[in-house]
Motif scaffolding. Structure first.
Motif, PDB file in Angstrom:
ATOM      1  N   THR A 136       0.846  -1.191   0.000  1.00 15.61           N
ATOM      2  CA  THR A 136       0.000   0.000   0.000  1.00 15.61           C
ATOM      3  C   THR A 136       0.882   1.240   0.000  1.00 15.61           C
ATOM      4  O   THR A 136       1.730   1.402   0.877  1.00 15.61           O
ATOM      5  CB  THR A 136      -0.911   0.028   1.240  1.00 15.61           C
ATOM      6  N   SER A 137       0.687   2.111  -0.974  1.00 11.30           N
ATOM      7  CA  SER A 137       1.460   3.349  -1.009  1.00 11.30           C
ATOM      8  C   SER A 137       0.984   4.291   0.089  1.00 11.30           C
ATOM      9  O   SER A 137      -0.213   4.373   0.380  1.00 11.30           O
ATOM     10  CB  SER A 137       1.306   4.037  -2.370  1.00 11.30           C
ATOM     11  N   ILE A 138       1.921   4.983   0.695  1.00  8.90           N
ATOM     12  CA  ILE A 138       1.595   5.981   1.712  1.00  8.90           C
ATOM     13  C   ILE A 138       1.672   7.351   1.051  1.00  8.90           C
ATOM     14  O   ILE A 138       2.736   7.764   0.574  1.00  8.90           O
ATOM     15  CB  ILE A 138       2.558   5.888   2.902  1.00  8.90           C
ATOM     16  N   ILE A 139       0.549   8.033   0.998  1.00  8.47           N
ATOM     17  CA  ILE A 139       0.466   9.324   0.319  1.00  8.47           C
ATOM     18  C   ILE A 139       0.797  10.442   1.301  1.00  8.47           C
ATOM     19  O   ILE A 139       0.130  10.600   2.324  1.00  8.47           O
ATOM     20  CB  ILE A 139      -0.940   9.558  -0.275  1.00  8.47           C
ATOM     21  N   ILE A 140       1.822  11.208   0.990  1.00 12.78           N
ATOM     22  CA  ILE A 140       2.170  12.377   1.801  1.00 12.78           C
ATOM     23  C   ILE A 140       1.397  13.560   1.228  1.00 12.78           C
ATOM     24  O   ILE A 140       1.581  13.921   0.060  1.00 12.78           O
ATOM     25  CB  ILE A 140       3.685  12.646   1.752  1.00 12.78           C
ATOM     26  N   PRO A 141       0.493  14.163   1.997  1.00 15.23           N
ATOM     27  CA  PRO A 141      -0.389  15.204   1.457  1.00 15.23           C
ATOM     28  C   PRO A 141       0.373  16.379   0.848  1.00 15.23           C
ATOM     29  O   PRO A 141       1.447  16.764   1.323  1.00 15.23           O
ATOM     30  CB  PRO A 141      -1.204  15.642   2.676  1.00 15.23           C
ATOM     31  N   LYS A 142      -0.210  16.942  -0.179  1.00 21.41           N
ATOM     32  CA  LYS A 142       0.414  18.016  -0.950  1.00 21.41           C
ATOM     33  C   LYS A 142       0.884  19.198  -0.107  1.00 21.41           C
ATOM     34  O   LYS A 142       1.989  19.713  -0.338  1.00 21.41           O
ATOM     35  CB  LYS A 142      -0.575  18.485  -2.027  1.00 21.41           C
ATOM     36  N   PRO A 143       0.093  19.686   0.874  1.00 27.71           N
ATOM     37  CA  PRO A 143       0.561  20.839   1.659  1.00 27.71           C
ATOM     38  C   PRO A 143       1.842  20.573   2.444  1.00 27.71           C
ATOM     39  O   PRO A 143       2.518  21.508   2.863  1.00 27.71           O
ATOM     40  CB  PRO A 143      -0.614  21.112   2.609  1.00 27.71           C
ATOM     41  N   LEU A 144       2.165  19.302   2.648  1.00 28.54           N
ATOM     42  CA  LEU A 144       3.410  18.922   3.309  1.00 28.54           C
ATOM     43  C   LEU A 144       4.456  18.484   2.285  1.00 28.54           C
ATOM     44  O   LEU A 144       5.625  18.876   2.356  1.00 28.54           O
ATOM     45  CB  LEU A 144       3.134  17.785   4.299  1.00 28.54           C
ATOM     46  N   ALA A 145       4.016  17.692   1.299  1.00 26.25           N
ATOM     47  CA  ALA A 145       4.946  17.108   0.330  1.00 26.25           C
ATOM     48  C   ALA A 145       5.631  18.162  -0.533  1.00 26.25           C
ATOM     49  O   ALA A 145       6.856  18.137  -0.716  1.00 26.25           O
ATOM     50  CB  ALA A 145       4.203  16.109  -0.561  1.00 26.25           C
ATOM     51  N   VAL A 146       4.862  19.090  -1.079  1.00 27.78           N
ATOM     52  CA  VAL A 146       5.426  20.061  -2.026  1.00 27.78           C
ATOM     53  C   VAL A 146       6.461  20.974  -1.367  1.00 27.78           C
ATOM     54  O   VAL A 146       7.586  21.101  -1.870  1.00 27.78           O
ATOM     55  CB  VAL A 146       4.307  20.874  -2.709  1.00 27.78           C
ATOM     56  N   PRO A 147       6.148  21.621  -0.232  1.00 27.50           N
ATOM     57  CA  PRO A 147       7.184  22.474   0.368  1.00 27.50           C
ATOM     58  C   PRO A 147       8.397  21.701   0.860  1.00 27.50           C
ATOM     59  O   PRO A 147       9.525  22.191   0.771  1.00 27.50           O
ATOM     60  CB  PRO A 147       6.460  23.179   1.518  1.00 27.50           C
ATOM     61  N   LEU A 148       8.196  20.476   1.361  1.00 23.42           N
ATOM     62  CA  LEU A 148       9.343  19.697   1.827  1.00 23.42           C
ATOM     63  C   LEU A 148      10.280  19.374   0.666  1.00 23.42           C
ATOM     64  O   LEU A 148      11.510  19.493   0.791  1.00 23.42           O
ATOM     65  CB  LEU A 148       8.879  18.410   2.511  1.00 23.42           C
ATOM     66  N   VAL A 149       9.720  18.985  -0.462  1.00 20.10           N
ATOM     67  CA  VAL A 149      10.557  18.682  -1.623  1.00 20.10           C
ATOM     68  C   VAL A 149      11.276  19.941  -2.107  1.00 20.10           C
ATOM     69  O   VAL A 149      12.468  19.902  -2.447  1.00 20.10           O
ATOM     70  CB  VAL A 149       9.709  18.053  -2.748  1.00 20.10           C
ATOM     71  N   GLU A 150      10.583  21.071  -2.131  1.00 23.08           N
ATOM     72  CA  GLU A 150      11.210  22.309  -2.597  1.00 23.08           C
ATOM     73  C   GLU A 150      12.318  22.773  -1.644  1.00 23.08           C
ATOM     74  O   GLU A 150      13.386  23.207  -2.078  1.00 23.08           O
ATOM     75  CB  GLU A 150      10.145  23.405  -2.751  1.00 23.08           C
ATOM     76  N   VAL A 151      12.061  22.695  -0.350  1.00 22.25           N
ATOM     77  CA  VAL A 151      13.093  23.064   0.632  1.00 22.25           C
ATOM     78  C   VAL A 151      14.293  22.135   0.500  1.00 22.25           C
ATOM     79  O   VAL A 151      15.450  22.571   0.548  1.00 22.25           O
ATOM     80  CB  VAL A 151      12.513  23.017   2.063  1.00 22.25           C
ATOM     81  N   SER A 152      14.028  20.852   0.318  1.00 22.80           N
ATOM     82  CA  SER A 152      15.104  19.871   0.200  1.00 22.80           C
ATOM     83  C   SER A 152      15.965  20.143  -1.030  1.00 22.80           C
ATOM     84  O   SER A 152      17.191  20.021  -0.985  1.00 22.80           O
ATOM     85  CB  SER A 152      14.519  18.456   0.143  1.00 22.80           C
ATOM     86  N   LYS A 153      15.325  20.515  -2.130  1.00 19.38           N
ATOM     87  CA  LYS A 153      16.086  20.868  -3.334  1.00 19.38           C
ATOM     88  C   LYS A 153      16.981  22.074  -3.067  1.00 19.38           C
ATOM     89  O   LYS A 153      18.138  22.117  -3.492  1.00 19.38           O
ATOM     90  CB  LYS A 153      15.130  21.191  -4.485  1.00 19.38           C
ATOM     91  N   LYS A 154      16.444  23.044  -2.355  1.00 15.73           N
ATOM     92  CA  LYS A 154      17.177  24.283  -2.107  1.00 15.73           C
ATOM     93  C   LYS A 154      18.472  24.023  -1.342  1.00 15.73           C
ATOM     94  O   LYS A 154      19.517  24.611  -1.649  1.00 15.73           O
ATOM     95  CB  LYS A 154      16.281  25.251  -1.321  1.00 15.73           C
ATOM     96  N   ILE A 155      18.412  23.156  -0.327  1.00 15.15           N
ATOM     97  CA  ILE A 155      19.613  22.916   0.482  1.00 15.15           C
ATOM     98  C   ILE A 155      20.258  21.568   0.180  1.00 15.15           C
ATOM     99  O   ILE A 155      21.185  21.152   0.866  1.00 15.15           O
ATOM    100  CB  ILE A 155      19.310  23.044   1.993  1.00 15.15           C
ATOM    101  N   ASP A 156      19.777  20.905  -0.866  1.00 13.85           N
ATOM    102  CA  ASP A 156      20.391  19.667  -1.349  1.00 13.85           C
ATOM    103  C   ASP A 156      20.434  18.571  -0.289  1.00 13.85           C
ATOM    104  O   ASP A 156      21.469  17.955  -0.038  1.00 13.85           O
ATOM    105  CB  ASP A 156      21.804  19.943  -1.875  1.00 13.85           C
ATOM    106  N   LEU A 157      19.288  18.344   0.329  1.00 14.23           N
ATOM    107  CA  LEU A 157      19.096  17.226   1.246  1.00 14.23           C
ATOM    108  C   LEU A 157      17.911  16.398   0.758  1.00 14.23           C
ATOM    109  O   LEU A 157      17.016  16.931   0.092  1.00 14.23           O
ATOM    110  CB  LEU A 157      18.795  17.722   2.666  1.00 14.23           C
TER     111      LEU A 157
END
Length: 460
Positions: free
Chosen positions: A146-167
């Motif tokens: 079963t896939s675990i869906i990380i909701p968009k309001p959490l998923a999108v900013p976390l991915v963008e922040v992670s890209k910014k600081i390369d983590l």
């Protein structure tokens, strides 16, 4: 997420013009090699000398949600009375992230408005990664595949922040140890007596004591930074005074490593193995093939490192391995030959763990690799004894690490969850219980690391 070159990533973080100028001066001899350029403090090492500042404005939404999560969420597998009493409040907390009605759902905040301070972006990563792990691991147990869906309001900013600081967009050692504290007395420097840990997923003393032990090891390890940098800045390795300096520093290194061993073994005094295994460490777990994580609102063709937080991501221990030239990847021909079990271990484990480190720290490690202590020792007989003494001290540390790993993970994998969690009913049976939070077999990895250290010794 494909992690870019740490050296070039630092350039992007600091500003390309300033970075190229500073690096050019450093490489041309204009400036000595200094950890400060790589966010490595001469006193606190890889730990920031000041706590990360709280997010403000619209981003207090995330800060407040994390405070609520600490209060109302328990592990989804927890069948104990306290967990059952909090179940409804926990579901309401999760519902605000994924409600179908837009009026009930969190907004997807624009992370560009966080500004340009590195400390703010790191704080955002820490907050969002903690929220993600609270959300995922408080969910009721999901069926396999079963896939675990990380909701968009959490998923999108976390991915963008992670890209910014390369983590990676996941909880890391930096989040739970390096950045997870505030000063008790802001007028005093960082020390074990002057920090308060912010996020305890389990709310237990065992979790707090684990973070304290890890932070204590980082602070002790910071004493090695001066030794590393002095070696990197020696103008002529063939000079007699340089050889004497290296010999003295190798002698200084031994008691530091021995104290790291003592700190590690101190876990037995205040970190309960049973509580650690069942109540604390599940919160740090990452994605796995049986229940893959999906980031809602993020391209499905984007790949991420999602192994979870691990002490194997400690930059200070990687720096020590690099300085002594421990060959975890089995790239060198050394004796004794690796055993079949050594070869069964993931020889790229340490390399993978670096991808979870702050980009500046990865760049520091990359620069540390450009000058070889071992080659100097091989052609300088007088350095062999102090070098081998340091390697022996590190092997002793890893012997102790095997004992700790056996006590806290391998042995506990055969135990039953605490009665306070519902006993045997609390967790479904899985075959991977003796793996670390990074998803790797603990016993095999620790023995491979110990044996690689043993092979580092130089024979007469």
């Amino acid at each position: 997420m494909n992690v870019s070159s740490p050296v070039h990533m630092v350039g992007r973080l600091l500003g390309e013009t300033a970075y190229r100028s500073a690096r050019s001066n450093s490489l041309s001899g204009g400036h000595p090699f200094s950890g400060r350029f790589y966010d490595v403090d001469p006193v606190t090492g890889f730990i920031p000398s000041q706590p990360l500042p709280r997010l403000t404005g619209e981003f207090t939404l995330w800060e407040d949600a994390l405070e609520d999560a600490r209060r109302v969420l328990k592990l989804g597998e927890d069948k104990g009375e306290e967990a059952q009493a909090k179940r409804a409040a926990g579901e309401r907390w999760r519902q605000q992230l994924r409600a179908n009605s837009p009026s009930m759902q969190w907004p997807v905040l624009d992370v560009a408005r966080l500004g340009d301070k590195r400390t703010i972006w790191r704080r955002a990563h820490y907050i969002l990664a903690c929220l993600q792990h609270f959300y995922i691991h408080s969910l009721p147990p999901q069926p396999p595949k079963t896939s675990i869906i990380i909701p968009k309001p959490l998923a999108v900013p976390l991915v963008e922040v992670s890209k910014k600081i390369d983590l990676p967009p996941i909880l890391t050692f930096a989040d739970i140890v390096l950045w997870n504290w505030e000063l008790v007395n802001p007028n005093e420097p960082v020390s074990l007596d002057n920090v308060r840990f912010l996020t305890l997923f389990s709310g237990t003393e065992t979790e707090k004591n684990f973070y304290a032990l890890s932070l204590g090891a980082e602070l002790k390890g910071a004493e090695m930074v001066e030794i590393f940098e002095r070696f990197m800045n020696l103008p002529c390795l063939a000079d007699r005074s340089a050889i004497a300096t290296v010999a003295r520093d190798l002698e200084r290194l031994v008691p530091i490593i021995n104290e790291l061993s003592d700190i590690l073994q101190g876990a037995r005094s205040n970190i309960d193995p049973h509580i650690f295994y069942w109540v604390v460490r599940p919160w740090w777990n990452g994605s796995d093939a049986s229940r893959p994580w999906v980031f809602e609102g993020v391209s499905p063709y984007t790949s991420f490192d999602l192994g979870g937080a691990s002490a194997g991501q400690s930059s200070v221990m990687h720096a020590l391995d690099i300085f002594l030239d421990v060959d975890h990847g089995l790239k060198q021909t050394r004796q004794p030959s690796p055993s079949p079990e050594n070869r069964r271990a993931d020889t790229r484990f340490m390399e993978k763990m670096r991808r979870y480190m702050p980009a500046e720290h990865r760049a520091y490690l990359a620069q540390l690799q450009t000058q070889s202590l071992r080659e100097l020792v091989q052609r300088t007989p007088s350095l062999r004894a102090p070098y081998n003494a340091a390697v022996e001290a590190l092997k002793k540390f890893r012997d102790g690490h095997i004992r700790i790993g056996t006590l806290y993970i391998i042995s506990q994998a055969r135990s039953i969850p605490p009665a306070s969690m519902g006993g045997a009913e609390a967790f479904p049976q899985r075959e991977d219980r003796s793996k670390g939070t990074g998803g790797n077999p603990v016993g095999v990895l620790l023995k491979a690391g110990r044996d690689a250290t043993q092979r580092t010794l130089l024979k007469d």
